[in-house]
Enzyme design. Sequence first.
Site, mmCIF file in Angstrom:
data_model
loop_
_atom_site.group_PDB
_atom_site.id
_atom_site.type_symbol
_atom_site.label_atom_id
_atom_site.label_comp_id
_atom_site.label_asym_id
_atom_site.label_seq_id
_atom_site.Cartn_x
_atom_site.Cartn_y
_atom_site.Cartn_z
ATOM 1 N N CYS A 13 -31.312 -38.323 -44.989
ATOM 2 C CA CYS A 13 -32.541 -38.589 -43.998
ATOM 3 C C CYS A 13 -33.474 -39.374 -45.114
ATOM 4 C CB CYS A 13 -33.047 -37.097 -44.515
ATOM 5 S SG CYS A 13 -32.554 -36.063 -46.040
ATOM 6 N N GLY A 40 -33.328 -42.082 -41.019
ATOM 7 C CA GLY A 40 -33.077 -41.058 -39.661
ATOM 8 C C GLY A 40 -33.756 -40.635 -38.626
ATOM 9 N N ASN A 114 -33.634 -34.800 -49.260
ATOM 10 C CA ASN A 114 -32.703 -35.414 -49.086
ATOM 11 C C ASN A 114 -31.652 -34.960 -50.125
ATOM 12 O OD1 ASN A 114 -31.535 -37.933 -48.283
ATOM 13 N ND2 ASN A 114 -32.914 -39.486 -49.844
ATOM 14 N N GLY A 115 -30.395 -35.914 -48.957
ATOM 15 C CA GLY A 115 -29.065 -35.284 -49.622
ATOM 16 C C GLY A 115 -28.256 -34.193 -49.723
ATOM 17 N N CYS A 248 -26.985 -43.720 -55.454
ATOM 18 C CA CYS A 248 -26.229 -44.483 -54.463
ATOM 19 C C CYS A 248 -26.409 -45.906 -54.593
ATOM 20 C CB CYS A 248 -26.349 -43.584 -53.370
ATOM 21 S SG CYS A 248 -25.192 -44.522 -51.947
ATOM 22 N N TYR A 254 -27.297 -50.565 -47.807
ATOM 23 C CA TYR A 254 -27.614 -51.264 -46.592
ATOM 24 C C TYR A 254 -28.566 -49.802 -46.116
ATOM 25 C CZ TYR A 254 -26.730 -48.888 -41.537
ATOM 26 O OH TYR A 254 -26.686 -48.454 -40.214
ATOM 27 N N SER A 295 -29.483 -55.089 -41.355
ATOM 28 C CA SER A 295 -28.789 -55.487 -42.991
ATOM 29 C C SER A 295 -28.526 -56.461 -43.503
ATOM 30 C CB SER A 295 -28.073 -54.092 -42.865
ATOM 31 O OG SER A 295 -27.104 -54.035 -43.180
ATOM 32 N N ASP A 358 -22.224 -55.225 -44.325
ATOM 33 C CA ASP A 358 -22.455 -55.469 -44.461
ATOM 34 C C ASP A 358 -20.811 -53.903 -45.350
ATOM 35 O OD1 ASP A 358 -23.385 -51.513 -43.688
ATOM 36 O OD2 ASP A 358 -24.392 -53.203 -42.966
ATOM 37 N N CYS A 394 -17.145 -39.474 -49.340
ATOM 38 C CA CYS A 394 -18.719 -39.372 -50.387
ATOM 39 C C CYS A 394 -18.895 -37.867 -50.172
ATOM 40 C CB CYS A 394 -20.115 -40.765 -49.515
ATOM 41 S SG CYS A 394 -21.686 -39.770 -50.470
ATOM 42 N N CYS A 444 -23.693 -45.274 -58.200
ATOM 43 C CA CYS A 444 -22.309 -44.513 -57.566
ATOM 44 C C CYS A 444 -22.015 -45.604 -56.889
ATOM 45 C CB CYS A 444 -22.814 -42.951 -57.396
ATOM 46 S SG CYS A 444 -21.116 -42.440 -56.188
ATOM 47 N N CYS A 447 -17.254 -44.262 -53.105
ATOM 48 C CA CYS A 447 -16.787 -44.320 -52.067
ATOM 49 C C CYS A 447 -15.577 -46.010 -52.318
ATOM 50 C CB CYS A 447 -17.781 -44.744 -50.922
ATOM 51 S SG CYS A 447 -18.774 -46.233 -51.294
#
Length: 465
Positions: A13, A40, A114-115, A248, A254, A295, A358, A394, A444, A447
């Site tokens: 989001c 979103g 968001n998260g 992230c 992306y 992207s 991407d 993730c 981070c 992934c």
Amino acid sequence: MKFLQEDSLHEECGVIGIYRNEKDAASLAYYGLFALQHRGQECAGIAVNHNGIVENYKGMGLVSDVFSEETLKDLKGNIAIGHVRYSTAGDKDVRNAQPLVAKYKRGDIGLAHNGNLVNSESIREMLEDDGVIFQTTTDSESILNLVSRHSRRGIETGIRNTMSLLKGAYALVITTGESLIGIRDPHGLRPLCIGKLRDGYVFASESCALDVLDAEFIRDVEPGEVVMIDKEGMRSIEPANWCQKHLCVFELIYFARPDSVLDGDSVYEFRQNAGRLLAKQRKLEADIVIPVPDSGIPSAIGYSKESGIPYGEGLVKNRYIGRTFIQPTQEMRENAVKIKLSPLRQNIEGKKVIMIDDSIVRGTTCKRIVEQIRKAGAREIHVCITSPPVQYPCYFGIDTPYREYLIGANKTVDEICEYLGADSLTYLGEEELREACGHKSQFCKACFNGRYPMEVPIECQPSEC
């Protein structure tokens, strides 16, 4: 099962918060959400605060579907918070749309998040054992309940005590009383920036929303920081503990719009650099470089400049389709790819093509695109990916499959190339990714390498979930 249906990474989001001296904050939140629509596309909502009374309007669909001129006129208040959400198949419900609004001992409170929390189940269980009744299935409601129950000595104390219990990624905008509050998790996994309006302030997930509102970019909210805005102005509550920033990296790869700047890094420049480094990493002979829009466009331009191979448009995107990969049957999901992207035969027929994208998650979408380009007459197809192989799930707000469904975790590069039907496959190396990030250690990349910035749950198998 949702994870079996997806073949792309999805951000959960985007959030926005508006504080104005005038009453019409909802209209600015509305335009800000348009700029964040890419984060979103299934739910949208705005809550307004007028003299401490918080009212909410939200629904399923795009921002333009949910709001009308009439609904915006009814949302009166000088403070507004807004939210756009990507929901997964298991929780596509208007009850989970945000912002969330509730009444508590100190008055009304609204929250947009968001998260994702990695300890959401234990927090929810604790609250339910204490008799708390939940109306949604989101971890955002747990945050709202924690803030409410810990605010006996004031909202600042409530927020600080809540943050001490949360583990995971969160960028929050909250309104209560006559204040607008922006919060970022101690690792800064999710972005949040501050802008200055002519008559107030803005919080936004990305700086592109500030540009739409003619707001002057001030700075990013720091990891673990709480920023409070009221009639006295803006003030910061410093983090209680120091943590290294871990934004992230997929925000740059992306999720974010290319015209955004996140923690001082231009998204467009990062993507161009990633393409340039891909061209240096492996020399390929080809007639044209094409992106998978959108992207992949800056990266393809960077690849073209570095390699000297002409850039061209090879895939035409249907701009009237959102993220439509969640469909009831595999056939419909595959058809969605055809509807969304169409090959431009005039540019690729008889040519050696370098295709820039991407990432590859399960590989089914990329395979389908390669097939389309091959049918359009391409002589060779060389797939170049501007990230390393995605090998780990993730837990911080990106919808990725279980590891057993990540093609990068279960096949070699040569095996993936064969599965795609491509003539070659090149992933951006981890060292090249570090160079594209300006050799900064503030990202981070779990992934890719499995090194999470905090403890995460042991991954359960699909049959156990």
